[in-house]
Design an enzyme around this catalytic site. Structure first.
Site, PDB file in Angstrom:
ATOM      1  N   ARG A  73       0.707  -1.042  -0.077  1.00 24.82           N
ATOM      2  CA  ARG A  73      -0.014   0.244  -0.054  1.00 24.82           C
ATOM      3  C   ARG A  73       0.839   1.409  -0.061  1.00 24.82           C
ATOM      4  O   ARG A  73       1.402   1.384   0.809  1.00 24.82           O
ATOM      5  CB  ARG A  73      -0.262   0.250   1.383  1.00 24.82           C
ATOM      6  N   ARG A 142      -1.836   6.218   9.257  1.00 24.51           N
ATOM      7  CA  ARG A 142      -2.397   6.104   8.134  1.00 24.51           C
ATOM      8  C   ARG A 142      -2.586   6.641   7.862  1.00 24.51           C
ATOM      9  O   ARG A 142      -2.200   8.105   7.241  1.00 24.51           O
ATOM     10  CB  ARG A 142      -3.414   4.594   7.846  1.00 24.51           C
ATOM     11  N   LYS A 205      -4.710   1.054  14.059  1.00 24.75           N
ATOM     12  CA  LYS A 205      -4.558   2.128  13.753  1.00 24.75           C
ATOM     13  C   LYS A 205      -5.162   2.640  13.551  1.00 24.75           C
ATOM     14  O   LYS A 205      -5.812   2.986  14.651  1.00 24.75           O
ATOM     15  CB  LYS A 205      -5.212   1.397  12.268  1.00 24.75           C
ATOM     16  N   LYS A 207      -6.750   6.236  12.039  1.00 22.95           N
ATOM     17  CA  LYS A 207      -7.323   7.452  10.511  1.00 22.95           C
ATOM     18  C   LYS A 207      -7.452   8.393  10.980  1.00 22.95           C
ATOM     19  O   LYS A 207      -7.874   9.492  11.987  1.00 22.95           O
ATOM     20  CB  LYS A 207      -7.998   6.465  10.575  1.00 22.95           C
ATOM     21  N   CYS A 425     -14.916  -2.784  -1.609  1.00 17.34           N
ATOM     22  CA  CYS A 425     -13.249  -3.167  -1.033  1.00 17.34           C
ATOM     23  C   CYS A 425     -12.641  -4.317  -2.215  1.00 17.34           C
ATOM     24  O   CYS A 425     -13.547  -5.229  -2.800  1.00 17.34           O
ATOM     25  CB  CYS A 425     -13.504  -3.733   0.338  1.00 17.34           C
ATOM     26  N   CYS A 431      -7.908 -10.449  -0.249  1.00 16.26           N
ATOM     27  CA  CYS A 431      -7.525 -10.218   1.205  1.00 16.26           C
ATOM     28  C   CYS A 431      -8.241 -11.372   2.105  1.00 16.26           C
ATOM     29  O   CYS A 431      -9.367 -12.190   2.484  1.00 16.26           O
ATOM     30  CB  CYS A 431      -9.509  -9.017   1.638  1.00 16.26           C
ATOM     31  N   CYS A 470     -16.833  -8.295   4.186  1.00 19.12           N
ATOM     32  CA  CYS A 470     -16.951  -9.046   5.710  1.00 19.12           C
ATOM     33  C   CYS A 470     -17.209  -7.523   6.101  1.00 19.12           C
ATOM     34  O   CYS A 470     -17.558  -6.285   5.817  1.00 19.12           O
ATOM     35  CB  CYS A 470     -15.057  -9.100   6.001  1.00 19.12           C
ATOM     36  N   CYS A 474     -14.465  -1.865   5.187  1.00 21.97           N
ATOM     37  CA  CYS A 474     -12.978  -0.991   4.417  1.00 21.97           C
ATOM     38  C   CYS A 474     -13.792  -0.364   3.161  1.00 21.97           C
ATOM     39  O   CYS A 474     -12.983   1.159   3.115  1.00 21.97           O
ATOM     40  CB  CYS A 474     -11.942  -1.714   3.662  1.00 21.97           C
TER      41      CYS A 474
END
Ligand code: HEM
Ligand code: SF4
Length: 559
Positions: A73, A142, A205, A207, A425, A431, A470, A474
């Site tokens: 990424r 991120r 994480k 954001k 996503c 994934c 899921c 995302c």
């Protein structure tokens, strides 16, 4: 009572010697996989180890190993690239990845299908373009999202400068990345003390998004820390600070849920770094390090309550917080041709599910490469997974458009607003967490909904449809008019009732809908919206009616 046990990743971070672990040795060792510890640390450097899920079962039956491969990424605040950077990334897709480029929902780029031996060279290639993969994943701040609107005025320039400055300020101090991936020698004189993050970085994480009220394409309130600048004309008055957004949840675990950030303060222009550091320090010290499913700032906000958050934040900030003004967020249309305000133009090109590739008659990747070479536009990636080609001279307008048409690229005017705003996503086959398809059924869902909307005379209405494989969300599934969330293989949970402007979460309408029934269930809902809607968006309509009345419409249709 003994203190709850820290999660395993906490121990790993503490012992990793600044995120180094055994990564250098493992990358040099050959083979196709890395150890579990290296897998966790690799995230901090921008990569996930994955395997091709399409081939895994068959290979297992034949006694073969999974086809391990890596996702990489790229971190680029606000999704901005030069043409030269884009061309280098385009070449990398062929040289080291699966010949596609994926625009992410947070204005980044992902490559898929990188083999272990190519990972280090790929990261070096990316750094040569003056981009990085550092902190693109992992328990750190991120990629910072920023208003993508390319209008060339003082307001957008300021937002972009802020995003870049924050991104630099919040990079880890560890030199691990440079040593492991760029072969820089250790520098004993370098100050690697993580003064903000501390030795174990953040609990999870983190954001951040920065924008102003006129542009909520970034869904600013879905971030742990949302920053909304307030301008009077071109003068920056200050920033509203919203904390505790985050979308991930786990099915059947009521203690996990999506949440939108709550505005808690308004700060002066010179106080941006101070308040950002204060919010991060609060999460560093109070986030849950025992349970990664509840480790985000949103749970601190809910568990401790807003008065505590305000008081504690004021302590970290070093002064009392000022009450934020009310917010009125809007979402501008960025696709198609627009004037930038400096005599040049931008063209917003829709990219279905964010995947830039050549497939059949639709050769988007080739078209973008030719345009980047011939016209050297700037590129801005949007949170809707689209690309804005900026700084185009009016004299080049027809030629740029001709390249796209000649390569079979669908332009914004040819697709409905719903199709323009739909997100997916990646899900299968890359994934590891995907329960169902998402990106690969994007055309089917969008096509099906398009046909239904047209049938009910709603083809020109804006609505946001978001699909994930899921519940992690995302593609910001819980912040749209419609969220379609993988539940178990072949089945989806369906959410409705959010709003297009991203100020309200949607709610679960149905828990488990078979793939074949997903489109059909919207027929009575769109019919009712067309007949009874009061000029409101689809999500607003669903919110007004509520779950029971919407389910009643379903039942009436079935009877
Ligand atoms: C909380 C649990 C979450 C986990 C464990 C998780 C994990 C992952 C993984 C493994 C991928 C890689 C998939 C692939 O490319 O093949 C991914 C992609 C991504 N995730 Fe998450 N994710 C979570 C939540 C979120 C949320 C809430 C957002 C933002 C709203 C987000 C943003 C992204 C983005 C931008 C990508 C890149 C894929 C794309 O959209 O193109 N993630 N995530
Ligand atoms: S939402 Fe789930 S399936 Fe989709 S990329 Fe995120 S983690 Fe994977």
């Amino acid at each position: 009572m003994s203190a709850p046990k820290l999660s395993a990743v906490e121990g790993l971070k503490a012992a990793s010697h600044g995120l180094r672990g055994t990564l250098a040795e493992e990358l040099a060792a050959g083979g196709i996989q890395v150890s579990e510890d290296a897998y966790q640390l690799l995230k901090f450097h921008g990569s996930y180890e994955q395997f091709d899920r399409d081939t895994a079962t068959d290979r297992k039956q034949h006694g073969l190993e999974k086809e391990y491969q890596f996702m990489l990424r790229v971190r680029m605040p606000g999704g901005r690239l030069t043409a030269a950077q884009y061309l280098a990334l385009d070449a990398l897709a062929d040289d080291r990845a699966n010949r596609t480029i994926r625009i992410t929902t947070r204005q980044g780029i992902q490559f898929h299908g990188i083999l272990k031996g190519d990972l280090k060279p790929a990261i070096a290639d990316i750094n040569r373009t003056l981009l990085t993969t550092m902190s693109a994943c992992g328990d750190v701040v991120r990629n910072i999202m920023c208003s993508p609107t390319p209008t060339r005025d003082a307001r957008h320039a300021r937002l972009w400068e802020d995003a870049q400055a924050l991104s630099e300020h919040l990079k880890p101090k560890s030199r691990a990345y440079y040593e492991i991936f760029l072969d820089e020698p250790p520098n004993p004189a370098a100050d690697e003390e993580e003064t903000l993050y501390g030795p174990t970085y953040l609990p999870r994480k983190f954001k951040i998004g920065i924008t102003h009220e006129a542009d909520n394409t970034i869904d600013v309130l879905t971030n742990d820390l949302g920053i909304i600048a307030k301008f009077e004309g071109d003068t920056l008055l200050g920033y509203t600070i919203a904390v505790g957004g985050g979308l991930g949840m786990t099915h059947n675990n009521a203690r996990t849920y999506p949440r939108l950030a709550t505005p808690v303060a308004f700060v002066d222009p010179g106080e941006l770094f101070g308040i950002v550091d204060a919010v991060i320090a609060l999460q560093r010290d109070h986030g849950d390090r025992t349970n990664r499913r509840r480790a985000r700032l949103k749970y601190v906000v809910d568990d401790q309550g807003l008065p505590w958050i305000r008081d504690t934040l004021a302590t970290y900030f070093g002064k009392p917080l000022t009450e934020p003004p009310p917010l009125k967020l809007q979402v501008p249309d960025l696709l198609g041709w627009h004037e930038q305000g400096d005599g040049l133009l931008w063209l917003g090109v829709p990219v279905a599910a964010g995947r830039i590739r050549d497939e059949g008659d639709m050769r988007l990747r080739s078209a973008l490469r030719i345009i980047a070479r011939r016209f050297t536009p700037g590129l801005t990636l949007t949170p809707q997974q689209d690309v804005l080609l900026t700084d185009i001279a009016p004299a080049d307008r027809a030629a740029v458009e001709a390249v796209l048409r000649d390569h079979g690229v669908t332009l914004a005017g040819a697709i409905s607003p719903m199709a323009q705003y739909a997100l997916s996503c990646p899900a299968l086959p890359t994934c590891g967490l995907a329960l169902t398809e998402a990106e690969r059924m994007h055309p089917e869902i969008v096509g099906g909904l398009d046909a239904l909307l047209a049938r009910h005379g709603l083809a020109d209405r804006r609505l946001s449809v978001r699909i994930t494989g899921c519940p992690n969300g995302c593609a910001r599934t819980y912040a749209g008019d419609i969220g379609i969330v993988g539940r178990m293989p072949g089945f989806y949970a369906v959410f409705v009732g959010g709003d297009f402007e991203g100020t309200r979460l949607n709610f679960k309408l149905l828990e488990k809908v078979a793939h074949a029934d997903v489109i059909r269930l919207f027929d009575p809902l769109f019919a009712a919206w067309a007949a009874q809607g009061q000029g409101e968006g689809f999500g607003d309509f669903c919110h007004r009616l509520g779950r029971d009345r919407l389910l009643g419409l379903q039942a009436a249709e079935a009877a």
